[in-house]
Scaffold this motif. Structure first.
Motif, PDB file in Angstrom:
ATOM      1  N   PHE A  64      67.460  -7.942   6.123  1.00 36.96           N
ATOM      2  CA  PHE A  64      68.363  -8.095   4.986  1.00 36.96           C
ATOM      3  C   PHE A  64      69.495  -9.052   5.337  1.00 36.96           C
ATOM      4  CE2 PHE A  64      70.043  -4.686   7.548  1.00 36.96           C
ATOM      5  CZ  PHE A  64      71.415  -4.831   7.489  1.00 36.96           C
ATOM      6  N   ASP A  65      70.108  -9.587   4.295  1.00 35.32           N
ATOM      7  CA  ASP A  65      71.202 -10.539   4.478  1.00 35.32           C
ATOM      8  C   ASP A  65      72.531 -10.027   3.942  1.00 35.32           C
ATOM      9  OD1 ASP A  65      69.579 -12.789   5.526  1.00 35.32           O
ATOM     10  OD2 ASP A  65      68.656 -12.704   3.533  1.00 35.32           O
ATOM     11  N   PRO A  94      77.957  -9.634   4.356  1.00 33.67           N
ATOM     12  CA  PRO A  94      78.715  -9.639   3.099  1.00 33.67           C
ATOM     13  C   PRO A  94      78.207  -8.563   2.144  1.00 33.67           C
ATOM     14  CG  PRO A  94      77.145 -11.454   3.136  1.00 33.67           C
ATOM     15  CD  PRO A  94      77.092 -10.815   4.496  1.00 33.67           C
ATOM     16  N   PHE A  95      79.061  -8.201   1.182  1.00 36.22           N
ATOM     17  CA  PHE A  95      78.635  -7.251   0.168  1.00 36.22           C
ATOM     18  C   PHE A  95      79.236  -7.619  -1.179  1.00 36.22           C
ATOM     19  CE2 PHE A  95      82.628  -5.305   1.480  1.00 36.22           C
ATOM     20  CZ  PHE A  95      83.162  -4.770   0.305  1.00 36.22           C
ATOM     21  N   ALA A  96      78.639  -7.084  -2.228  1.00 36.73           N
ATOM     22  CA  ALA A  96      79.108  -7.331  -3.593  1.00 36.73           C
ATOM     23  C   ALA A  96      78.838  -6.087  -4.428  1.00 36.73           C
ATOM     24  CB  ALA A  96      78.393  -8.541  -4.197  1.00 36.73           C
ATOM     25  N   PHE A  97      79.453  -6.038  -5.605  1.00 38.64           N
ATOM     26  CA  PHE A  97      79.171  -4.988  -6.575  1.00 38.64           C
ATOM     27  C   PHE A  97      79.342  -5.579  -7.966  1.00 38.64           C
ATOM     28  CE2 PHE A  97      83.575  -4.593  -5.162  1.00 38.64           C
ATOM     29  CZ  PHE A  97      84.299  -4.555  -6.341  1.00 38.64           C
ATOM     30  N   ASP A  98      78.954  -4.825  -8.979  1.00 38.86           N
ATOM     31  CA  ASP A  98      79.039  -5.353 -10.333  1.00 38.86           C
ATOM     32  C   ASP A  98      80.056  -4.606 -11.166  1.00 38.86           C
ATOM     33  OD1 ASP A  98      77.448  -3.031 -10.394  1.00 38.86           O
ATOM     34  OD2 ASP A  98      76.427  -3.678 -12.218  1.00 38.86           O
ATOM     35  N   ARG A  99      80.436  -5.216 -12.271  1.00 37.48           N
ATOM     36  CA  ARG A  99      81.270  -4.575 -13.283  1.00 37.48           C
ATOM     37  C   ARG A  99      80.361  -4.049 -14.387  1.00 37.48           C
ATOM     38  NH1 ARG A  99      84.172  -9.630 -12.584  1.00 37.48           N
ATOM     39  NH2 ARG A  99      86.222  -9.280 -11.638  1.00 37.48           N
ATOM     40  N   LYS A 100      80.828  -3.014 -15.069  1.00 35.89           N
ATOM     41  CA  LYS A 100      80.077  -2.528 -16.215  1.00 35.89           C
ATOM     42  C   LYS A 100      80.131  -3.516 -17.374  1.00 35.89           C
ATOM     43  CE  LYS A 100      78.567   1.609 -14.988  1.00 35.89           C
ATOM     44  NZ  LYS A 100      77.135   1.990 -15.003  1.00 35.89           N
ATOM     45  N   GLU A 101      81.257  -4.241 -17.475  1.00 36.48           N
ATOM     46  CA  GLU A 101      81.413  -5.238 -18.529  1.00 36.48           C
ATOM     47  C   GLU A 101      81.869  -6.542 -17.902  1.00 36.48           C
ATOM     48  OE1 GLU A 101      84.138  -3.749 -21.404  1.00 36.48           O
ATOM     49  OE2 GLU A 101      82.861  -2.069 -22.015  1.00 36.48           O
ATOM     50  N   ALA A 102      81.351  -7.648 -18.411  1.00 38.04           N
ATOM     51  CA  ALA A 102      81.716  -8.958 -17.871  1.00 38.04           C
ATOM     52  C   ALA A 102      83.192  -9.243 -18.082  1.00 38.04           C
ATOM     53  CB  ALA A 102      80.875 -10.042 -18.533  1.00 38.04           C
ATOM     54  N   GLY A 118      69.916 -14.500  -0.578  1.00 36.46           N
ATOM     55  CA  GLY A 118      69.023 -13.979   0.438  1.00 36.46           C
ATOM     56  C   GLY A 118      68.407 -12.643   0.059  1.00 36.46           C
ATOM     57  N   ARG A 119      68.158 -11.827   1.074  1.00 36.36           N
ATOM     58  CA  ARG A 119      67.544 -10.504   0.890  1.00 36.36           C
ATOM     59  C   ARG A 119      68.649  -9.455   0.759  1.00 36.36           C
ATOM     60  NH1 ARG A 119      62.407  -9.503   1.927  1.00 36.36           N
ATOM     61  NH2 ARG A 119      62.858  -7.534   2.994  1.00 36.36           N
ATOM     62  N   VAL A 120      68.657  -8.766  -0.379  1.00 35.52           N
ATOM     63  CA  VAL A 120      69.768  -7.895  -0.750  1.00 35.52           C
ATOM     64  C   VAL A 120      69.347  -6.422  -0.717  1.00 35.52           C
ATOM     65  CG1 VAL A 120      71.503  -7.394  -2.515  1.00 35.52           C
ATOM     66  CG2 VAL A 120      70.610  -9.731  -2.266  1.00 35.52           C
ATOM     67  N   VAL A 121      70.186  -5.586  -0.098  1.00 35.56           N
ATOM     68  CA  VAL A 121      69.988  -4.139  -0.074  1.00 35.56           C
ATOM     69  C   VAL A 121      70.856  -3.507  -1.154  1.00 35.56           C
ATOM     70  CG1 VAL A 121      70.243  -2.011   1.277  1.00 35.56           C
ATOM     71  CG2 VAL A 121      69.536  -4.143   2.408  1.00 35.56           C
ATOM     72  N   VAL A 122      70.249  -2.738  -2.052  1.00 34.83           N
ATOM     73  CA  VAL A 122      71.005  -1.983  -3.041  1.00 34.83           C
ATOM     74  C   VAL A 122      71.363  -0.625  -2.438  1.00 34.83           C
ATOM     75  CG1 VAL A 122      70.897  -0.813  -5.280  1.00 34.83           C
ATOM     76  CG2 VAL A 122      69.971  -3.123  -5.024  1.00 34.83           C
ATOM     77  N   VAL A 123      72.653  -0.287  -2.434  1.00 34.97           N
ATOM     78  CA  VAL A 123      73.146   0.959  -1.841  1.00 34.97           C
ATOM     79  C   VAL A 123      73.626   1.881  -2.962  1.00 34.97           C
ATOM     80  CG1 VAL A 123      74.730   1.987  -0.174  1.00 34.97           C
ATOM     81  CG2 VAL A 123      73.895  -0.352   0.188  1.00 34.97           C
ATOM     82  N   ASP A 124      73.017   3.077  -3.052  1.00 35.72           N
ATOM     83  CA  ASP A 124      73.378   4.015  -4.121  1.00 35.72           C
ATOM     84  C   ASP A 124      73.338   5.435  -3.571  1.00 35.72           C
ATOM     85  OD1 ASP A 124      74.186   4.757  -6.653  1.00 35.72           O
ATOM     86  OD2 ASP A 124      72.570   3.693  -7.676  1.00 35.72           O
ATOM     87  N   LEU A 147      65.457  -8.735  -3.918  1.00 33.50           N
ATOM     88  CA  LEU A 147      65.666  -7.325  -3.600  1.00 33.50           C
ATOM     89  C   LEU A 147      64.873  -6.985  -2.341  1.00 33.50           C
ATOM     90  CD1 LEU A 147      66.722  -4.478  -4.374  1.00 33.50           C
ATOM     91  CD2 LEU A 147      64.637  -4.198  -5.741  1.00 33.50           C
ATOM     92  N   ALA A 148      65.573  -6.518  -1.290  1.00 35.87           N
ATOM     93  CA  ALA A 148      64.918  -6.207  -0.015  1.00 35.87           C
ATOM     94  C   ALA A 148      64.532  -4.745   0.076  1.00 35.87           C
ATOM     95  CB  ALA A 148      65.834  -6.581   1.152  1.00 35.87           C
ATOM     96  N   THR A 149      65.421  -3.858  -0.343  1.00 38.33           N
ATOM     97  CA  THR A 149      65.184  -2.422  -0.278  1.00 38.33           C
ATOM     98  C   THR A 149      66.277  -1.712  -1.051  1.00 38.33           C
ATOM     99  OG1 THR A 149      64.741  -0.559   1.234  1.00 38.33           O
ATOM    100  CG2 THR A 149      66.535  -2.025   1.831  1.00 38.33           C
ATOM    101  N   VAL A 150      66.071  -0.433  -1.297  1.00 37.37           N
ATOM    102  CA  VAL A 150      67.092   0.420  -1.907  1.00 37.37           C
ATOM    103  C   VAL A 150      67.422   1.507  -0.898  1.00 37.37           C
ATOM    104  CG1 VAL A 150      67.690   1.904  -3.851  1.00 37.37           C
ATOM    105  CG2 VAL A 150      66.132  -0.038  -4.200  1.00 37.37           C
ATOM    106  N   LEU A 151      68.706   1.724  -0.655  1.00 34.13           N
ATOM    107  CA  LEU A 151      69.193   2.672   0.352  1.00 34.13           C
ATOM    108  C   LEU A 151      69.944   3.802  -0.339  1.00 34.13           C
ATOM    109  CD1 LEU A 151      69.740   3.351   3.391  1.00 34.13           C
ATOM    110  CD2 LEU A 151      71.741   1.843   3.230  1.00 34.13           C
TER     111      LEU A 151
END
Length: 213
Positions: A64-65, A94-102, A118-124, A147-151
Motif C-alpha cells: 500500500f501507499d 500519507p492519509f486522507a479522508f472525505d467530507r460528507k458534503e463538498a 497509488g494503492r489505498v487502504v480504506v480504514v473503518d 483500492l488495495a484493501t479494507v482494514l
C-alpha cells in the motif's frame, strides 16, 4: 490467534467496547455480544487502537501507499493508524479522508489531506452493508488511485441477506482482501482460553445459526 489479537480483546473488553449479554442488532438478530468502536473515545484508547490496526495491516503483507478514512468514524481511525505505522513500524505514509458534503470555498472538494494516489487502504470500524466501502472505492477510483484493501477492527463473520458475509461480499465486488484486527473465530478462542465458557458457548451457537459459509 496472534498475540496482538489476544491483547486487542483484553483491551476492548476492558474499555467496555466489547460486551456480552443479549443485544438486538439492526438486523433484528439477538446477539450474545456487542462491539461499539465509538467507545474508543480517549486519546490513550485511540492511540492503542491505532497500534492494533497497524499491526494487522503490516502482518497482512498487502502492499500500500497511503490510507483513507471514510467520514465520519474512519477519520480518527485513519489518523491513529498512520501515527502507529510511523511510530511503531517506521512507515510514514500519507492519509486522507472525505467530507460528507463538498466544500465550495477555500481548497474546495470532498477530499481532505493527501491526494489519493497509488494503492489505498480504506480504514473503518466494521463492515455492515458494504455501502461505505463502495462509496470510498468510488472516490479512490475517480482520483485515478487503486483500492488495495479494507482494514477493520472486527469481522463478525456473519451472513447478510445471502449466504456470504458482508466482508465476503466486499471482497467479491471489489476484488480486494478485507483485513480485520480479529474475527469471531478468534473471539471464541480467546473466551475459551480465558475460561469465559458461558459467553463462548453462546457465541458458538450464534455463529452456528448466522455464521457465513
Amino acid at each position: 490467534m496472534e498475540a496482538y489479537q489476544r491483547e486487542f480483546f483484553q483491551f476492548a473488553i476492558g474499555s467496555g467496547v466489547l460486551k456480552f449479554g443479549q443485544f438486538i442488532l439492526k438486523s433484528g438478530r439477538n446477539s450474545p455480544y456487542f462491539f461499539n468502536a465509538g467507545l474508543f473515545n480517549s486519546g490513550a484508547s485511540l492511540r492503542r487502537l491505532g497500534g492494533f490496526y497497524a499491526a494487522a495491516l503490516v502482518r497482512s503483507g498487502v502492499a500500500f501507499d497511503m490510507l483513507f478514512g471514510p467520514a465520519y468514524k474512519g477519520i480518527p481511525l485513519v489518523a491513529a493508524t498512520a501515527i502507529a505505522l510511523a511510530g511503531e513500524h517506521g512507515r510514514d505514509v500519507p492519509f486522507a479522508f472525505d467530507r460528507k458534503e463538498a466544500k465550495d470555498h477555500g481548497e474546495g472538494g470532498v477530499i481532505v489531506g493527501a491526494p489519493l494516489v497509488g494503492r489505498v487502504v480504506v480504514v473503518d470500524d466494521v463492515i455492515s452493508s458494504g455501502l461505505s466501502v463502495q462509496h470510498s472505492a468510488g472516490l479512490i477510483g475517480a482520483a485515478g488511485a487503486e483500492l488495495a484493501t479494507v482494514l477493520v477492527a472486527l469481522d463478525r463473520q456473519e451472513r447478510g441477506q445471502g449466504e456470504r458475509s458482508a466482508v465476503a461480499e466486499v471482497t467479491a465486488r471489489h476484488g480486494v482482501p478485507v483485513i480485520a484486527v480479529a474475527g469471531l473465530e478468534q473471539l471464541v478462542q480467546f473466551l475459551e482460553e480465558d475460561s469465559q465458557h458461558a459467553a463462548a458457548a453462546d457465541i458458538r451457537a450464534y455463529r452456528a445459526r448466522y455464521g457465513s459459509s
